[in-house]
Design an enzyme around this catalytic site. Sequence first.
Site, PDB file in Angstrom:
ATOM      1  N   GLY A 298       0.803  -1.222   0.000  1.00  0.00           N
ATOM      2  CA  GLY A 298       0.000   0.000   0.000  1.00  0.00           C
ATOM      3  C   GLY A 298       0.831   1.265   0.000  1.00  0.00           C
ATOM      4  O   GLY A 298       0.296   2.365  -0.135  1.00  0.00           O
ATOM      5  N   ILE A 414      13.549  -4.074  -1.928  1.00  0.00           N
ATOM      6  CA  ILE A 414      13.653  -2.656  -2.273  1.00  0.00           C
ATOM      7  C   ILE A 414      14.575  -1.997  -1.260  1.00  0.00           C
ATOM      8  O   ILE A 414      14.255  -1.913  -0.073  1.00  0.00           O
ATOM      9  CB  ILE A 414      12.272  -1.956  -2.236  1.00  0.00           C
ATOM     10  N   LYS A 418      20.681   5.221   0.882  1.00  0.00           N
ATOM     11  CA  LYS A 418      21.095   5.517   2.260  1.00  0.00           C
ATOM     12  C   LYS A 418      21.775   4.324   2.927  1.00  0.00           C
ATOM     13  O   LYS A 418      22.337   4.452   4.018  1.00  0.00           O
ATOM     14  CB  LYS A 418      19.885   5.982   3.069  1.00  0.00           C
ATOM     15  N   LYS A 430      18.843  -0.891   6.376  1.00  0.00           N
ATOM     16  CA  LYS A 430      18.658  -1.364   5.003  1.00  0.00           C
ATOM     17  C   LYS A 430      19.926  -2.040   4.476  1.00  0.00           C
ATOM     18  O   LYS A 430      19.849  -2.975   3.669  1.00  0.00           O
ATOM     19  CB  LYS A 430      18.268  -0.186   4.093  1.00  0.00           C
ATOM     20  N   VAL A 456      12.365   9.014  -4.368  1.00  0.00           N
ATOM     21  CA  VAL A 456      11.363   9.046  -5.422  1.00  0.00           C
ATOM     22  C   VAL A 456      10.476  10.259  -5.202  1.00  0.00           C
ATOM     23  O   VAL A 456      10.053  10.542  -4.081  1.00  0.00           O
ATOM     24  CB  VAL A 456      10.524   7.750  -5.481  1.00  0.00           C
ATOM     25  N   LEU A 457      10.220  10.971  -6.282  1.00  0.00           N
ATOM     26  CA  LEU A 457       9.446  12.207  -6.188  1.00  0.00           C
ATOM     27  C   LEU A 457       8.006  11.937  -5.790  1.00  0.00           C
ATOM     28  O   LEU A 457       7.332  11.113  -6.401  1.00  0.00           O
ATOM     29  CB  LEU A 457       9.470  12.930  -7.537  1.00  0.00           C
ATOM     30  N   SER A 459       6.769  10.591  -3.060  1.00  0.00           N
ATOM     31  CA  SER A 459       6.423   9.461  -2.193  1.00  0.00           C
ATOM     32  C   SER A 459       6.000   9.968  -0.818  1.00  0.00           C
ATOM     33  O   SER A 459       6.335  11.088  -0.414  1.00  0.00           O
ATOM     34  CB  SER A 459       7.618   8.512  -2.062  1.00  0.00           C
ATOM     35  N   ARG A 548      19.295  17.530   9.931  1.00  0.00           N
ATOM     36  CA  ARG A 548      18.576  16.777  10.959  1.00  0.00           C
ATOM     37  C   ARG A 548      19.426  15.599  11.427  1.00  0.00           C
ATOM     38  O   ARG A 548      20.400  15.218  10.766  1.00  0.00           O
ATOM     39  CB  ARG A 548      17.237  16.291  10.395  1.00  0.00           C
TER      40      ARG A 548
END
Length: 618
Positions: A298, A414, A418, A430, A456-457, A459, A548
């Site tokens: 989702g 996926i 990073k 990851k 990804v743009l 998201s 951050r």
Amino acid sequence: MLNCSSRTILRFSVYKLFLLTTDIILINLATYIALFFRFDGKIPVQYINIYMNTFIWLTLIKISVYYIFRLYTSLWKYASIEELLQIFFATLTGAVGSVAFGVVTHLTLPRTVYAISWMLTFLLIGASRLSYRIIRKLKNAPFINGTAKKRVMVVGAGYTGSMVIKELKKRPELKSTPVVIIDDDEKKHGSHIHGLTVKGDKRKIQEIAEQYRIDEIIIAIPSATRSQLKEILDECKKTRCKLKTLPALHELINGQVDINQIRDVNIEDLLGREPVKLNTEEISGYLKDEVVLVTGGGGSIGSELCRQIARFGPRKLIIFDIYENNAYDLENELKFIYKDKLDLEVLIGSVQDRKRLEYVFGTYKPGVVFHAAAHKHVPLMEGSPTEAIKNNVFGTLNTAECADEYGVKKFVLISTDKAVNPTNVMGASKRIAEMIIQNMSRHSSTEFAAVRFGNVLGSNGSVIPLFKKQIAQGGPVTVTHPEITRYFMTIPEAAQLVIQAGAMAKGGEIFILDMGQPVKIVDLAKDLIRLSGLEPDIDIEIRFTGLRPGEKLYEELLMAEEGLTATKHEKIFIGKPVHIDHKKLMQEINSLRGLIFGSGEDISDYIERLVPTYSKVG
């Protein structure tokens, strides 16, 4: 049939005739009003006779003088103070000529009549000329009948541009008035489409937008490549206009363009990345008639994977997600599109729940698994590091072990850029996930692989939705550092390349996607502000807030020891596998499990033992 040049000459002749006729009427009206005022409405018969005997000559004298002063060749739509002075001296000279005529012919009117007549002539002719500009302004005013009307520049003088202009003109409800056209084809410059002139190429966009007071630019070139579109948009960004475009040809289902398909220019358009070319035969070979499971189905990437997978005719598509709302929305979307042509199953559950996963694998026997379930928000995971490890490490381990146990053919993780030399818990988790699937591939019949890419743009939780929200609120737009850069690609592009990489997987690879050039986040912010028709740091402030926790200035796609190998797909590469000691890895992971699910003590040092390239910052 008249050509363009003949039509222009004809229009200009009619225009001059109209001005001439108007001036004749105004000259004589001024003289009559002057006589009327001079004699309080009771004009003596002798002066009426003098006027009747001389008005033709006086009119000819004045019109000749006005012609000499070029009152019939000026472009009155641009009239200003210089043109007003031109009228002043023309009417004054005409009045002097009238007096001279009266003296010569001995048919003179009272001097006050000549003076009043001159002043009235100046005022009436001046008003008639300037009214042209006023009427033109009113015609093009932003408010007509109380409705805001945008002045539109159309880029593209082809069939689509013509269609856009025609539709905008005949549909007042669109509240847009097309006023000028731009096209790179020099042969079209100076030509007209539905009354609009093609004024120049894309290099003149800023100049012409200012000259014609353009509010909105519509790019009507569906055949343009992404790189060509980017070049046009780079010029459009120099204006303060709202930018809109029509879908590219590859985005159209039936190949037909419709005015209702005009949309706002997206930040994706500014990347200039060409559409991904897929080897559909290769992809169909491992997805068609297969049971495909997408964990995190989702989410942003997971949902797009499901959309793309559905196109290749799987026997069953299983959406597995912990968050029911997104899964429910995606289910409705896919059922609406595919109806009974897609066997779809939506299951709610967590990859941290081993029993739930065993039930799913045991019941549905998936042949292909895309593992997209993960916690990905860097600052949040710095505050909750154990949750990042639980989900990203042990969730991956649970899913991978189930895939091995239940005979899955392909398993694609996926991953993220990073994971390379990570400076935060999310990236380190990851990287451990990558190590797990590379380790699993050595002793399993399942083909395990990972796909690593950048941001990804658009998201969920990414910078673009945040910037859009901040712009909608009037700013400021917050950027952590003026030099921070990131790799970006679109969600569909990422999903398509993941699927293509899955087709290439033989076991143990880390596929690295070509992300193009890194983009400065501050430039991204400026582009989004300009796309909203606003000016950075004038209309919307850009405020720098500092890096951050866990954030670094730039991301990498490759570790130094991995190297890079090309594949048959131009946008997919393979990182050379790094040796992993299986026994040591599993010992460390089991020890980590004890910490996570046991004492809950600080895990930073333990992560460093698993990921030597991990270096905590912030």
